[in-house]
Write a protein that holds these residues in place. Structure first.
Motif, PDB file in Angstrom:
ATOM      1  N   ALA A  61       0.825  -1.121   0.000  1.00 55.19           N
ATOM      2  CA  ALA A  61       0.000   0.000   0.000  1.00 55.19           C
ATOM      3  C   ALA A  61       0.877   1.192   0.000  1.00 55.19           C
ATOM      4  CB  ALA A  61      -1.051   0.026   1.054  1.00 55.19           C
ATOM      5  N   ASP A  62       0.413   1.539  -0.399  1.00 51.12           N
ATOM      6  CA  ASP A  62       1.242   2.730  -0.553  1.00 51.12           C
ATOM      7  C   ASP A  62       1.111   3.677   0.637  1.00 51.12           C
ATOM      8  OD1 ASP A  62      -1.355   3.484  -1.152  1.00 51.12           O
ATOM      9  OD2 ASP A  62      -0.778   4.857  -2.744  1.00 51.12           O
ATOM     10  N   VAL A 106      -3.997  -6.424   6.517  1.00 47.53           N
ATOM     11  CA  VAL A 106      -3.913  -5.296   5.588  1.00 47.53           C
ATOM     12  C   VAL A 106      -5.291  -4.967   5.023  1.00 47.53           C
ATOM     13  CG1 VAL A 106      -2.978  -4.518   3.366  1.00 47.53           C
ATOM     14  CG2 VAL A 106      -1.507  -5.755   4.984  1.00 47.53           C
ATOM     15  N   LYS A 107      -6.005  -5.976   4.581  1.00 50.69           N
ATOM     16  CA  LYS A 107      -7.285  -5.764   3.908  1.00 50.69           C
ATOM     17  C   LYS A 107      -8.370  -5.255   4.847  1.00 50.69           C
ATOM     18  CE  LYS A 107     -10.746  -8.078   1.102  1.00 50.69           C
ATOM     19  NZ  LYS A 107     -10.623  -7.576  -0.263  1.00 50.69           N
ATOM     20  N   ASP A 108      -8.477  -5.852   6.024  1.00 49.85           N
ATOM     21  CA  ASP A 108      -9.589  -5.544   6.919  1.00 49.85           C
ATOM     22  C   ASP A 108      -9.219  -4.714   8.133  1.00 49.85           C
ATOM     23  OD1 ASP A 108     -11.320  -6.954   5.265  1.00 49.85           O
ATOM     24  OD2 ASP A 108     -10.909  -8.840   6.274  1.00 49.85           O
ATOM     25  N   TRP A 118      -7.489  -1.326   4.576  1.00 46.32           N
ATOM     26  CA  TRP A 118      -7.072  -0.718   3.323  1.00 46.32           C
ATOM     27  C   TRP A 118      -7.706  -1.391   2.129  1.00 46.32           C
ATOM     28  CZ3 TRP A 118      -5.193   3.869   3.507  1.00 46.32           C
ATOM     29  CH2 TRP A 118      -4.404   4.273   4.585  1.00 46.32           C
ATOM     30  N   GLY A 119      -8.074  -2.621   2.261  1.00 48.61           N
ATOM     31  CA  GLY A 119      -8.555  -3.357   1.106  1.00 48.61           C
ATOM     32  C   GLY A 119      -9.970  -3.008   0.707  1.00 48.61           C
ATOM     33  N   ASP A 120     -10.230  -3.181  -0.580  1.00 46.76           N
ATOM     34  CA  ASP A 120     -11.574  -3.019  -1.121  1.00 46.76           C
ATOM     35  C   ASP A 120     -12.411  -4.212  -0.660  1.00 46.76           C
ATOM     36  OD1 ASP A 120     -13.634  -2.045  -3.035  1.00 46.76           O
ATOM     37  OD2 ASP A 120     -13.125  -3.921  -4.052  1.00 46.76           O
ATOM     38  N   ASP A 126      -7.412  -7.220  -4.370  1.00 44.42           N
ATOM     39  CA  ASP A 126      -6.767  -8.324  -3.661  1.00 44.42           C
ATOM     40  C   ASP A 126      -5.383  -8.652  -4.215  1.00 44.42           C
ATOM     41  OD1 ASP A 126      -8.896  -8.469  -1.957  1.00 44.42           O
ATOM     42  OD2 ASP A 126      -9.592 -10.444  -2.620  1.00 44.42           O
ATOM     43  N   GLN A 127      -5.207  -8.552  -5.523  1.00 41.90           N
ATOM     44  CA  GLN A 127      -3.906  -8.862  -6.114  1.00 41.90           C
ATOM     45  C   GLN A 127      -2.837  -7.900  -5.596  1.00 41.90           C
ATOM     46  OE1 GLN A 127      -4.111  -9.149 -10.364  1.00 41.90           O
ATOM     47  NE2 GLN A 127      -2.894 -11.013 -10.323  1.00 41.90           N
ATOM     48  N   GLU A 128      -3.198  -6.628  -5.448  1.00 45.47           N
ATOM     49  CA  GLU A 128      -2.261  -5.645  -4.899  1.00 45.47           C
ATOM     50  C   GLU A 128      -1.940  -5.959  -3.439  1.00 45.47           C
ATOM     51  OE1 GLU A 128      -0.632  -3.268  -6.692  1.00 45.47           O
ATOM     52  OE2 GLU A 128      -1.603  -4.335  -8.340  1.00 45.47           O
ATOM     53  N   THR A 129      -2.950  -6.400  -2.701  1.00 47.24           N
ATOM     54  CA  THR A 129      -2.736  -6.739  -1.294  1.00 47.24           C
ATOM     55  C   THR A 129      -1.806  -7.938  -1.175  1.00 47.24           C
ATOM     56  OG1 THR A 129      -4.910  -5.844  -0.743  1.00 47.24           O
ATOM     57  CG2 THR A 129      -3.895  -7.283   0.894  1.00 47.24           C
TER      58      THR A 129
END
Length: 174
Positions: A61-62, A106-108, A118-120, A126-129
């Protein structure tokens, strides 16, 4: 339910209630002794509870560098003033987490910490995560050259960009 089972259930609930009361009393005493400031490090029990809660928050993430630093150390102004402090992602406490645990952190995000989600939610990123998970795995072996490149790519505020332009002579005074 038989009388005996009711008696056992009652004793079990009583024991749990007493244990809970003792734990709450210990927490209150500790809080009265140390206060609630986020400037002091967490006690061992607080750390244990936070890690346990993180484990429950993450299914069986940036923007990261602002709190975690490019090298994953957490040694940033923002990171050092969070409570609890962001973990040093190079150390075993993070590196021994499964890829799935890191992905979901990271995602949740993690409630009651500074770690946002951060995740959608729909999974479009998901691929970026997953790429970020791989990067976190690489942190213990990151090179000075990689850190220098990351520093160059870090986003800067409008004010920082203007200051850089000024210092490089882009703005001439008349």
């Amino acid at each position: 339910m038989s009388e005996r089972r009711w008696a056992i259930a009652g004793k079990t609930l009583t024991a749990l209630a007493v244990l809970s009361a003792i734990l709450i009393a210990i927490a209150v005493v500790a809080m009265l002794r140390t206060g609630v400031s986020a400037r002091t490090g967490p006690t061992k029990p607080e750390t244990m509870v936070a890690r346990t809660m993180r484990h429950f928050a993450v299914p069986a993430a940036d923007h990261c560098a602002v709190c975690h630093a490019n090298d994953g150390s957490g040694a940033t102004e923002m990171g050092q003033n969070l409570y609890p402090k962001p973990p040093d992602m190079r150390k075993q406490s993070t590196q021994r987490l499964s890829d799935g645990e890191i992905f979901f952190i990271v995602k949740d995000g993690v409630r009651l910490t500074g770690m946002p989600a951060w995740g959608d939610a729909a999974g479009r990123d998901d691929q970026e995560t997953w790429k970020l998970v791989h990067f976190i795995r690489h942190l213990p072996a990151i090179t000075p050259q990689e850190l220098e490149e990351m520093k160059r790519l870090n986003p800067v505020s409008h004010e920082e960009a203007e200051e850089k332009e000024f210092l490089e002579g882009a703005h001439e005074t008349h």
